[in-house]
Design a protein around this motif. Structure first.
Motif, PDB file in Angstrom:
ATOM      1  N   ARG A   9       0.914  -1.069   0.051  1.00 25.30           N
ATOM      2  CA  ARG A   9      -0.021   0.152  -0.202  1.00 25.30           C
ATOM      3  C   ARG A   9       0.862   1.173   0.123  1.00 25.30           C
ATOM      4  O   ARG A   9       2.286   1.312   0.394  1.00 25.30           O
ATOM      5  CB  ARG A   9      -0.964  -0.207   1.262  1.00 25.30           C
ATOM      6  CG  ARG A   9      -1.912  -1.211   1.354  1.00 25.30           C
ATOM      7  CD  ARG A   9      -2.807  -1.119   2.513  1.00 25.30           C
ATOM      8  NE  ARG A   9      -2.143  -1.426   3.658  1.00 25.30           N
ATOM      9  CZ  ARG A   9      -2.502  -1.385   4.938  1.00 25.30           C
ATOM     10  NH1 ARG A   9      -3.714  -0.972   5.109  1.00 25.30           N
ATOM     11  NH2 ARG A   9      -1.833  -1.798   5.918  1.00 25.30           N
ATOM     12  N   ARG A  10       0.424   2.337  -0.289  1.00 27.72           N
ATOM     13  CA  ARG A  10       1.123   3.398  -0.279  1.00 27.72           C
ATOM     14  C   ARG A  10       1.703   3.734   1.103  1.00 27.72           C
ATOM     15  O   ARG A  10       1.373   3.438   2.007  1.00 27.72           O
ATOM     16  CB  ARG A  10       0.129   4.883  -0.524  1.00 27.72           C
ATOM     17  CG  ARG A  10      -0.608   4.630  -1.951  1.00 27.72           C
ATOM     18  CD  ARG A  10      -1.398   5.954  -2.314  1.00 27.72           C
ATOM     19  NE  ARG A  10      -1.880   5.883  -3.859  1.00 27.72           N
ATOM     20  CZ  ARG A  10      -1.505   6.300  -4.665  1.00 27.72           C
ATOM     21  NH1 ARG A  10       0.242   6.816  -4.673  1.00 27.72           N
ATOM     22  NH2 ARG A  10      -1.844   6.214  -5.955  1.00 27.72           N
ATOM     23  N   LYS A  11       2.831   4.803   0.952  1.00 30.75           N
ATOM     24  CA  LYS A  11       3.632   4.784   2.275  1.00 30.75           C
ATOM     25  C   LYS A  11       3.029   5.215   3.237  1.00 30.75           C
ATOM     26  O   LYS A  11       3.276   4.917   4.439  1.00 30.75           O
ATOM     27  CB  LYS A  11       4.848   5.783   1.862  1.00 30.75           C
ATOM     28  CG  LYS A  11       5.918   5.949   2.715  1.00 30.75           C
ATOM     29  CD  LYS A  11       6.912   6.871   2.275  1.00 30.75           C
ATOM     30  CE  LYS A  11       6.488   8.032   2.140  1.00 30.75           C
ATOM     31  NZ  LYS A  11       7.922   9.112   2.107  1.00 30.75           N
ATOM     32  N   LEU A  12       1.889   6.060   3.128  1.00 33.97           N
ATOM     33  CA  LEU A  12       1.126   6.657   4.298  1.00 33.97           C
ATOM     34  C   LEU A  12       0.542   5.400   5.240  1.00 33.97           C
ATOM     35  O   LEU A  12       0.289   5.514   6.226  1.00 33.97           O
ATOM     36  CB  LEU A  12       0.154   7.404   4.011  1.00 33.97           C
ATOM     37  CG  LEU A  12      -0.807   8.300   5.024  1.00 33.97           C
ATOM     38  CD1 LEU A  12       0.107   8.857   5.999  1.00 33.97           C
ATOM     39  CD2 LEU A  12      -1.757   9.059   4.499  1.00 33.97           C
TER      40      LEU A  12
ATOM     41  N   ASP B  86      14.159  -1.888  -2.619  1.00 33.89           N
ATOM     42  CA  ASP B  86      12.826  -2.495  -3.470  1.00 33.89           C
ATOM     43  C   ASP B  86      11.703  -1.604  -3.087  1.00 33.89           C
ATOM     44  O   ASP B  86      10.675  -1.416  -3.923  1.00 33.89           O
ATOM     45  CB  ASP B  86      12.467  -3.682  -2.426  1.00 33.89           C
ATOM     46  CG  ASP B  86      11.493  -4.517  -3.290  1.00 33.89           C
ATOM     47  OD1 ASP B  86      11.583  -5.020  -4.529  1.00 33.89           O
ATOM     48  OD2 ASP B  86      10.455  -4.607  -2.704  1.00 33.89           O
ATOM     49  N   ARG B  87      11.474  -0.683  -1.976  1.00 32.67           N
ATOM     50  CA  ARG B  87      10.306  -0.268  -1.981  1.00 32.67           C
ATOM     51  C   ARG B  87      10.321   1.517  -2.524  1.00 32.67           C
ATOM     52  O   ARG B  87       9.614   1.726  -3.322  1.00 32.67           O
ATOM     53  CB  ARG B  87      10.151   0.477  -0.468  1.00 32.67           C
ATOM     54  CG  ARG B  87       9.759  -0.901   0.366  1.00 32.67           C
ATOM     55  CD  ARG B  87       8.922  -1.543  -0.019  1.00 32.67           C
ATOM     56  NE  ARG B  87       7.509  -1.109  -0.193  1.00 32.67           N
ATOM     57  CZ  ARG B  87       6.487  -1.136   0.543  1.00 32.67           C
ATOM     58  NH1 ARG B  87       6.588  -2.001   1.745  1.00 32.67           N
ATOM     59  NH2 ARG B  87       5.533  -0.457   0.368  1.00 32.67           N
ATOM     60  N   ILE B  88      11.859   1.914  -2.582  1.00 35.25           N
ATOM     61  CA  ILE B  88      11.748   3.204  -3.109  1.00 35.25           C
ATOM     62  C   ILE B  88      11.979   3.230  -4.932  1.00 35.25           C
ATOM     63  O   ILE B  88      11.728   4.090  -5.550  1.00 35.25           O
ATOM     64  CB  ILE B  88      13.006   4.159  -2.622  1.00 35.25           C
ATOM     65  CG1 ILE B  88      14.334   3.515  -2.696  1.00 35.25           C
ATOM     66  CG2 ILE B  88      12.688   4.435  -1.131  1.00 35.25           C
ATOM     67  CD1 ILE B  88      15.445   4.024  -2.290  1.00 35.25           C
ATOM     68  N   CYS B  89      12.562   2.154  -5.096  1.00 30.90           N
ATOM     69  CA  CYS B  89      12.820   1.822  -6.710  1.00 30.90           C
ATOM     70  C   CYS B  89      11.408   0.873  -7.011  1.00 30.90           C
ATOM     71  O   CYS B  89      11.642  -0.211  -7.483  1.00 30.90           O
ATOM     72  CB  CYS B  89      13.870   1.175  -6.817  1.00 30.90           C
ATOM     73  SG  CYS B  89      15.469   2.075  -6.459  1.00 30.90           S
ATOM     74  N   TRP B  90      10.636   1.273  -6.686  1.00 29.55           N
ATOM     75  CA  TRP B  90       9.018   0.656  -6.788  1.00 29.55           C
ATOM     76  C   TRP B  90       8.849   0.200  -8.290  1.00 29.55           C
ATOM     77  O   TRP B  90       9.152   0.582  -9.254  1.00 29.55           O
ATOM     78  CB  TRP B  90       7.806   1.516  -6.631  1.00 29.55           C
ATOM     79  CG  TRP B  90       6.687   0.665  -6.428  1.00 29.55           C
ATOM     80  CD1 TRP B  90       6.236  -0.025  -5.122  1.00 29.55           C
ATOM     81  CD2 TRP B  90       5.630   0.562  -7.388  1.00 29.55           C
ATOM     82  NE1 TRP B  90       5.007  -0.496  -4.873  1.00 29.55           N
ATOM     83  CE2 TRP B  90       4.460  -0.249  -6.553  1.00 29.55           C
ATOM     84  CE3 TRP B  90       5.424   0.917  -8.627  1.00 29.55           C
ATOM     85  CZ2 TRP B  90       3.529  -0.655  -7.245  1.00 29.55           C
ATOM     86  CZ3 TRP B  90       4.061   0.409  -9.195  1.00 29.55           C
ATOM     87  CH2 TRP B  90       3.352  -0.269  -8.513  1.00 29.55           C
ATOM     88  N   LYS B  91       8.411  -1.258  -8.184  1.00 28.14           N
ATOM     89  CA  LYS B  91       8.114  -2.024  -9.220  1.00 28.14           C
ATOM     90  C   LYS B  91       6.747  -2.539  -9.093  1.00 28.14           C
ATOM     91  O   LYS B  91       6.581  -3.522  -8.200  1.00 28.14           O
ATOM     92  CB  LYS B  91       9.190  -2.845  -9.855  1.00 28.14           C
ATOM     93  CG  LYS B  91       8.936  -3.426 -11.219  1.00 28.14           C
ATOM     94  CD  LYS B  91      10.300  -4.357 -11.784  1.00 28.14           C
ATOM     95  CE  LYS B  91      10.020  -4.888 -13.017  1.00 28.14           C
ATOM     96  NZ  LYS B  91      11.292  -5.694 -13.251  1.00 28.14           N
ATOM     97  N   PRO B  92       5.947  -2.748  -9.938  1.00 27.52           N
ATOM     98  CA  PRO B  92       4.659  -3.562  -9.605  1.00 27.52           C
ATOM     99  C   PRO B  92       4.861  -4.898  -9.594  1.00 27.52           C
ATOM    100  O   PRO B  92       5.750  -5.732 -10.047  1.00 27.52           O
ATOM    101  CB  PRO B  92       3.703  -3.520 -11.086  1.00 27.52           C
ATOM    102  CG  PRO B  92       4.240  -2.442 -11.721  1.00 27.52           C
ATOM    103  CD  PRO B  92       5.686  -2.023 -11.269  1.00 27.52           C
TER     104      PRO B  92
END
Length: 232
Positions: free
Chosen positions: A68-71, A218-224
């Motif tokens: 889910r989104r970072k928030l 892996d989170r900041i270089c996001w890929k589906p």
């Protein structure tokens, strides 16, 4: 027929003979891991990491979590192969960059994280400002991210999404490397999919910390992410 002259080895003093027979220990080798971007509970269809050492033993794991989104992402917990918590990774909700903070984990659970417990911060770099993909600032009174003139403790060069990057310390020395994983012999070498890759960590470098870097990358270089099974 007996020997009429002594051999060279028998003429040497005993302490020299002992010194010659004691070979120097081989230099320490890098730790090599196979990183599988699947949770050890991957049958649930959720994301995670399973990390195996050179002998095939489970060294680190990160079980089910949501993309889910970072928030709403919540805390990620890096564990050893037996499931004991090592490091907790939390997103910085309000920041100019996509930043994550790392804390020492405990058996008691999440609890409230304070700045004094923080080990490092890792953030994505702007391609307009630097050629680095990400920067790491170890915690300390002068190590705040964005501090004018401050050099990051570690930086990531290359492309994590392509599984081709190096992690260097502030002296420019390579401490870890991420590469595509190959299988089979030299004649029939096969490059595996991006979900499986190699992580090489130099001697005397904290492997758990480097693995935490990988999780944040892996989170900041996001890929589906495509799960093995559909999850509810």
């Amino acid at each position: 027929m007996s020997r009429i002259h002594p051999s060279y080895s028998s003429c040497r003093p005993r302490h020299q003979h002992a010194a010659a027979s004691t070979a120097p220990p081989p230099p320490p080798r890098p730790a090599v891991y196979t990183v599988w971007k699947r949770s050890t509970m991957g049958f649930h269809g959720t994301d995670g990491f399973s990390v195996y050492d050179h002998a095939g033993a489970l060294a680190f794991r990160l079980d089910n979590y949501s993309r889910r989104r970072k928030l709403f992402a919540g805390e990620l917990l890096l564990m050893d192969g037996h499931g004991s918590p090592l490091l907790a990774l939390c997103p910085q909700i309000i920041s100019m960059h996509d930043q994550w903070n790392c804390y020492r984990a405990s058996e008691e659970g999440h609890g409230k994280r304070t700045r004094t417990q923080q080990l490092f911060s890792m953030r994505k770099c702007s391609i307009m400002q630097t050629s680095h993909e990400a920067e790491v600032y170890m915690s300390g009174p002068t190590n705040a991210p964005g501090r004018t003139g401050h050099v990051p403790s570690f930086c990531v060069e290359g492309s994590f999404r392509r599984r081709s990057c190096k992690i260097r310390n502030s002296n420019g020395e390579q401490v870890a490397r991420i590469t595509r994983k190959k299988a089979g012999g030299a004649a029939l070498s096969l490059t595996l999919a991006e979900d499986v890759f190699s992580l090489e960590v130099q001697p005397n470098v904290d492997c758990a910390m480097i693995m935490a870097f990988v999780i944040v990358l892996d989170r900041i270089c996001w890929k589906p992410y495509t799960p093995l099974m559909c999850s509810s």
